[in-house]
Design a protein around this motif. Sequence first.
Motif, PDB file in Angstrom:
ATOM      1  N   LEU A 201       0.773  -1.255   0.094  1.00  9.32           N
ATOM      2  CA  LEU A 201       0.030   0.003  -0.214  1.00  9.32           C
ATOM      3  C   LEU A 201       0.985   1.127   0.157  1.00  9.32           C
ATOM      4  O   LEU A 201       1.841   1.277   0.602  1.00  9.32           O
ATOM      5  CB  LEU A 201      -0.947  -0.079   1.208  1.00  9.32           C
ATOM      6  N   GLN A 202       0.401   2.357  -0.742  1.00  2.38           N
ATOM      7  CA  GLN A 202       0.984   3.688  -0.606  1.00  2.38           C
ATOM      8  C   GLN A 202      -0.275   4.614   0.107  1.00  2.38           C
ATOM      9  O   GLN A 202      -1.403   4.719  -0.382  1.00  2.38           O
ATOM     10  CB  GLN A 202       1.658   4.048  -1.888  1.00  2.38           C
ATOM     11  N   ILE A 203       0.416   5.329   0.929  1.00  6.53           N
ATOM     12  CA  ILE A 203      -0.477   6.508   1.702  1.00  6.53           C
ATOM     13  C   ILE A 203       0.236   7.812   1.596  1.00  6.53           C
ATOM     14  O   ILE A 203       1.365   7.940   1.998  1.00  6.53           O
ATOM     15  CB  ILE A 203      -0.811   5.980   3.095  1.00  6.53           C
ATOM     16  N   ARG A 204      -0.599   8.856   1.191  1.00 10.03           N
ATOM     17  CA  ARG A 204      -0.253   9.973   1.085  1.00 10.03           C
ATOM     18  C   ARG A 204      -0.722  10.853   2.347  1.00 10.03           C
ATOM     19  O   ARG A 204      -1.577  10.520   2.740  1.00 10.03           O
ATOM     20  CB  ARG A 204      -0.737  10.893  -0.001  1.00 10.03           C
ATOM     21  N   THR A 205       0.387  11.497   2.994  1.00 10.46           N
ATOM     22  CA  THR A 205       0.017  11.965   4.400  1.00 10.46           C
ATOM     23  C   THR A 205       0.191  13.659   4.308  1.00 10.46           C
ATOM     24  O   THR A 205       0.592  14.197   3.368  1.00 10.46           O
ATOM     25  CB  THR A 205       0.924  11.640   5.533  1.00 10.46           C
ATOM     26  N   SER A 206      -0.241  14.215   5.281  1.00 15.72           N
ATOM     27  CA  SER A 206      -0.263  15.718   5.595  1.00 15.72           C
ATOM     28  C   SER A 206       1.352  16.184   6.033  1.00 15.72           C
ATOM     29  O   SER A 206       1.700  17.243   6.084  1.00 15.72           O
ATOM     30  CB  SER A 206      -1.364  16.252   6.327  1.00 15.72           C
ATOM     31  N   PHE A 207       2.021  15.142   6.276  1.00 12.44           N
ATOM     32  CA  PHE A 207       3.486  15.420   7.069  1.00 12.44           C
ATOM     33  C   PHE A 207       4.268  15.991   6.229  1.00 12.44           C
ATOM     34  O   PHE A 207       4.511  15.600   4.706  1.00 12.44           O
ATOM     35  CB  PHE A 207       4.099  14.114   7.600  1.00 12.44           C
ATOM     36  N   GLU A 208       5.255  17.137   6.418  1.00 16.40           N
ATOM     37  CA  GLU A 208       6.251  17.656   5.858  1.00 16.40           C
ATOM     38  C   GLU A 208       7.578  17.043   5.851  1.00 16.40           C
ATOM     39  O   GLU A 208       8.426  16.941   5.023  1.00 16.40           O
ATOM     40  CB  GLU A 208       6.339  19.187   5.732  1.00 16.40           C
ATOM     41  N   SER A 209       7.790  16.122   6.900  1.00 17.56           N
ATOM     42  CA  SER A 209       9.172  16.055   7.363  1.00 17.56           C
ATOM     43  C   SER A 209       9.001  14.297   7.511  1.00 17.56           C
ATOM     44  O   SER A 209       8.168  13.743   8.167  1.00 17.56           O
ATOM     45  CB  SER A 209       9.669  16.372   8.537  1.00 17.56           C
ATOM     46  N   SER A 210       9.870  13.647   6.780  1.00 12.17           N
ATOM     47  CA  SER A 210       9.981  12.090   6.776  1.00 12.17           C
ATOM     48  C   SER A 210      10.469  11.753   8.121  1.00 12.17           C
ATOM     49  O   SER A 210       9.945  10.709   8.610  1.00 12.17           O
ATOM     50  CB  SER A 210      10.756  11.642   5.737  1.00 12.17           C
ATOM     51  N   HIS A 211      11.219  12.187   8.644  1.00  8.99           N
ATOM     52  CA  HIS A 211      11.762  11.864  10.145  1.00  8.99           C
ATOM     53  C   HIS A 211      10.629  12.088  11.222  1.00  8.99           C
ATOM     54  O   HIS A 211      10.580  11.186  12.148  1.00  8.99           O
ATOM     55  CB  HIS A 211      13.028  12.759  10.439  1.00  8.99           C
ATOM     56  N   ASP A 212      10.079  13.326  11.022  1.00 11.65           N
ATOM     57  CA  ASP A 212       8.955  13.597  12.091  1.00 11.65           C
ATOM     58  C   ASP A 212       7.795  12.342  11.775  1.00 11.65           C
ATOM     59  O   ASP A 212       7.104  11.966  13.138  1.00 11.65           O
ATOM     60  CB  ASP A 212       8.148  14.978  11.878  1.00 11.65           C
ATOM     61  N   LEU A 213       7.419  12.089  10.550  1.00 11.03           N
ATOM     62  CA  LEU A 213       6.507  10.939  10.507  1.00 11.03           C
ATOM     63  C   LEU A 213       7.042   9.667  10.948  1.00 11.03           C
ATOM     64  O   LEU A 213       6.042   8.902  11.535  1.00 11.03           O
ATOM     65  CB  LEU A 213       6.000  10.983   8.923  1.00 11.03           C
ATOM     66  N   SER A 214       8.228   9.357  11.006  1.00  9.32           N
ATOM     67  CA  SER A 214       8.638   7.975  11.360  1.00  9.32           C
ATOM     68  C   SER A 214       8.737   8.119  12.956  1.00  9.32           C
ATOM     69  O   SER A 214       8.127   6.980  13.293  1.00  9.32           O
ATOM     70  CB  SER A 214      10.170   7.805  10.816  1.00  9.32           C
ATOM     71  N   ARG A 215       8.966   9.130  13.618  1.00  9.63           N
ATOM     72  CA  ARG A 215       8.858   9.189  14.986  1.00  9.63           C
ATOM     73  C   ARG A 215       7.570   8.842  15.627  1.00  9.63           C
ATOM     74  O   ARG A 215       7.099   8.385  16.381  1.00  9.63           O
ATOM     75  CB  ARG A 215       9.466  10.466  15.592  1.00  9.63           C
ATOM     76  N   THR A 216       6.645   9.701  14.576  1.00  5.59           N
ATOM     77  CA  THR A 216       5.137   9.837  15.019  1.00  5.59           C
ATOM     78  C   THR A 216       4.382   8.275  14.864  1.00  5.59           C
ATOM     79  O   THR A 216       3.655   7.777  15.849  1.00  5.59           O
ATOM     80  CB  THR A 216       4.526  10.825  13.943  1.00  5.59           C
ATOM     81  N   LEU A 217       4.962   7.667  13.759  1.00  3.73           N
ATOM     82  CA  LEU A 217       4.213   6.157  13.305  1.00  3.73           C
ATOM     83  C   LEU A 217       4.698   5.414  14.359  1.00  3.73           C
ATOM     84  O   LEU A 217       4.002   4.531  14.985  1.00  3.73           O
ATOM     85  CB  LEU A 217       4.791   5.922  12.110  1.00  3.73           C
ATOM     86  N   THR A 218       5.972   5.458  14.747  1.00  2.00           N
ATOM     87  CA  THR A 218       6.632   4.589  15.927  1.00  2.00           C
ATOM     88  C   THR A 218       5.978   4.507  17.353  1.00  2.00           C
ATOM     89  O   THR A 218       5.439   3.549  17.847  1.00  2.00           O
ATOM     90  CB  THR A 218       8.081   4.765  16.174  1.00  2.00           C
TER      91      THR A 218
END
Length: 330
Positions: A201-218
Amino acid sequence: MILNNNDMEAIKKLLLYKLDIGKGARFQFNRKLSNEYPVPSNLIIESTEKTVFVEIVHTTSWKNLSNLLLLENLNNTPSRLVIISRIFPDHIRRSAKILKIELIPLPEDVLVIKNDKRPSGKITSEKAWRIILALMRLGPCSIRRISVSENISYGWTYGVIGNLISRNIVDRINNKVEITNTKDLFNAVAWERPFKELEKLQIRTSFESSHDLSRTLTSWAHDRGDLLVMCGYSAASIQYGYGVRNDLIQCYVPDDGTLKALEREFSVDDTDGVTIIVFKPDRNVSDSAVIVDEVLVTNRYQTLLDVAGMGFSGYDLLDSMVREYGTDSP
């Protein structure tokens, strides 16, 4: 049967000692009996007393006994029959005694590969990949050292190394082996385990920073009691500092329920935000996952495997990662 020069010399010394052959004997590896009778022999030793026919194999079979008997019957001079092998099944031992075929154990540091051996066995299985990475990490070393280092049986390690030699990926010098063709190695990995085929799956998000999104998902997955592990480019950028992609993250999600919740809670239409690419793992990636900079990522040997599976697009990144890969790798 393939032996390097050092192995041939080791076999010569062994037979000179075991068979009490005169030093003037002539050793001829991988030759046929004659033009009239082109029966193959691993080794023919011609001495003043007798011709010695030798089969050199890892595990002795009926075929080896039959071949020696055929050579003996077609030869017109007194013959002596010998098998050098690492494994002699009991029925072979009993039969060889009746047939007067001498059995000599193959030295452990001599590696025997069949001429017609085709590559077999996955090199991307968990054990095989650990053996390959140990060889990368340790450099030229013995098969025994790899076996001990990874706590994998010598027999299994020997088989994987033999597979790599038959693919012309690994060379053996004296009693040490080393990877000499990384390009073919990574081509084989990409062909055997293409990373793209694990994508779900591919999901488009509203996040602008990949690292911020990685921490958020963790944090999000941890709070839910779910498993989500960063992999591929994302794990490589966090662990090695290479392959940073600000436009996407890649992660493993093994559970369909987590995948649906991820899509429901993070998917946003009509946005230029960071894309989440979700993969379904083909093996256990959770037990060996590590926390790096507050992000749960695959361990380094899994990250290397994933990037190798990207094929040509990941080669530059992979080359940098392999150079850095060391004994402190988690």
